[in-house]
Design a protein around this motif. Sequence first.
Motif, short mmCIF file in Angstrom:
data_model
loop_
_atom_site.label_atom_id
_atom_site.label_comp_id
_atom_site.label_asym_id
_atom_site.label_seq_id
_atom_site.Cartn_x
_atom_site.Cartn_y
_atom_site.Cartn_z
N VAL A 42 48.48 -6.91 47.22
CA VAL A 42 48.81 -5.49 47.22
C VAL A 42 47.77 -4.77 46.37
CG1 VAL A 42 50.59 -3.77 46.77
CG2 VAL A 42 51.25 -6.13 47.32
N LYS A 43 47.06 -3.80 46.95
CA LYS A 43 46.07 -3.00 46.22
C LYS A 43 46.56 -1.56 46.16
CE LYS A 43 41.90 -5.74 47.14
NZ LYS A 43 40.49 -5.69 47.60
N LEU A 44 46.70 -1.04 44.94
CA LEU A 44 47.26 0.28 44.73
C LEU A 44 46.42 1.12 43.78
CD1 LEU A 44 50.95 -0.88 44.13
CD2 LEU A 44 50.08 0.16 46.23
N GLU A 62 45.93 -4.45 41.34
CA GLU A 62 45.93 -5.48 42.37
C GLU A 62 47.03 -6.48 42.02
OE1 GLU A 62 42.24 -7.37 43.16
OE2 GLU A 62 41.12 -5.50 43.40
N LEU A 63 47.93 -6.70 42.96
CA LEU A 63 49.04 -7.63 42.77
C LEU A 63 48.92 -8.77 43.76
CD1 LEU A 63 51.94 -5.00 42.52
CD2 LEU A 63 50.61 -5.99 40.64
N LEU A 188 54.16 2.55 46.38
CA LEU A 188 55.09 1.98 45.41
C LEU A 188 55.26 2.97 44.27
CD1 LEU A 188 56.84 -0.37 44.39
CD2 LEU A 188 54.78 -1.33 43.32
N ASN A 189 56.46 3.52 44.15
CA ASN A 189 56.75 4.51 43.12
C ASN A 189 57.90 4.02 42.25
OD1 ASN A 189 54.85 6.32 44.34
ND2 ASN A 189 56.42 6.83 45.86
N LYS A 198 53.35 6.51 40.27
CA LYS A 198 53.20 6.79 41.69
C LYS A 198 51.91 6.17 42.19
CE LYS A 198 55.84 11.11 41.57
NZ LYS A 198 55.86 12.55 41.92
N ASN A 199 52.01 5.33 43.23
CA ASN A 199 50.86 4.57 43.69
C ASN A 199 50.83 4.49 45.22
OD1 ASN A 199 49.96 3.21 40.94
ND2 ASN A 199 52.18 3.00 41.07
#
Length: 214
Positions: A42-44, A62-63, A188-189, A198-199
């Motif tokens: 996951v990149k945010l 980065e997850l 993803l918030n 907030k992402n």
Amino acid sequence: MKLKVLILVLIVSGIANAQMDSEKKSDWRFGVGLGYSPQLQVKLEGTDTETSTGNTYHNNVELDYKGSASFSLTAWRTPQNSWGFVSGYEYTGQRDFKMATINGISSTTALAGSKYQAQNLYVGTAYRWEVFFIPLALNYSFVFFQPPPLSFGTVEVKNGIGAHLGVGWFIGENFVIEILGRSALTELNMSSSSGTSKNEGTIASSSLLLSFQY
């Protein structure tokens, strides 16, 4: 621009398939499959805002989450030496947290205990030779996020549209092996008494799939 080109290819392919002779309806195959996806990333990018001060900070996150097994249902029409039609649904189980990299700093504890899950509905085209084929599809990802234990506040995660590309092989006419790479947009918030986060970004994964078609 790339997404627009992909959509155009899929529309042209759909028109071509609609014009095929009706007596070829028997070429449709329905399938069930099992697979394994070794990792989800996951990149945010977004902002954190502190409630007490109102200060805002930029985030680059980065997850990485571990692998999970999957189950799929498919409806395909893939004649040899021709463009065809592929569609399906893939259910992948929850993934355990592996590592987070926040603004360049890596940690295995920042979101320890959190879980991510993405289920995918797709429709697209594939070019098949005799055995080998290349699938190209749009997918809609249903995204689920479970925050770490003892987390307080609210979490909002949004589904998103994306695409997948891969390679595959027919083993006879009933078994299919695929290697896929897939990505989709997401958000993803999170909010709590201490602040809000907030992402926006993408989720990406790869999969190895084996299916039986009949």
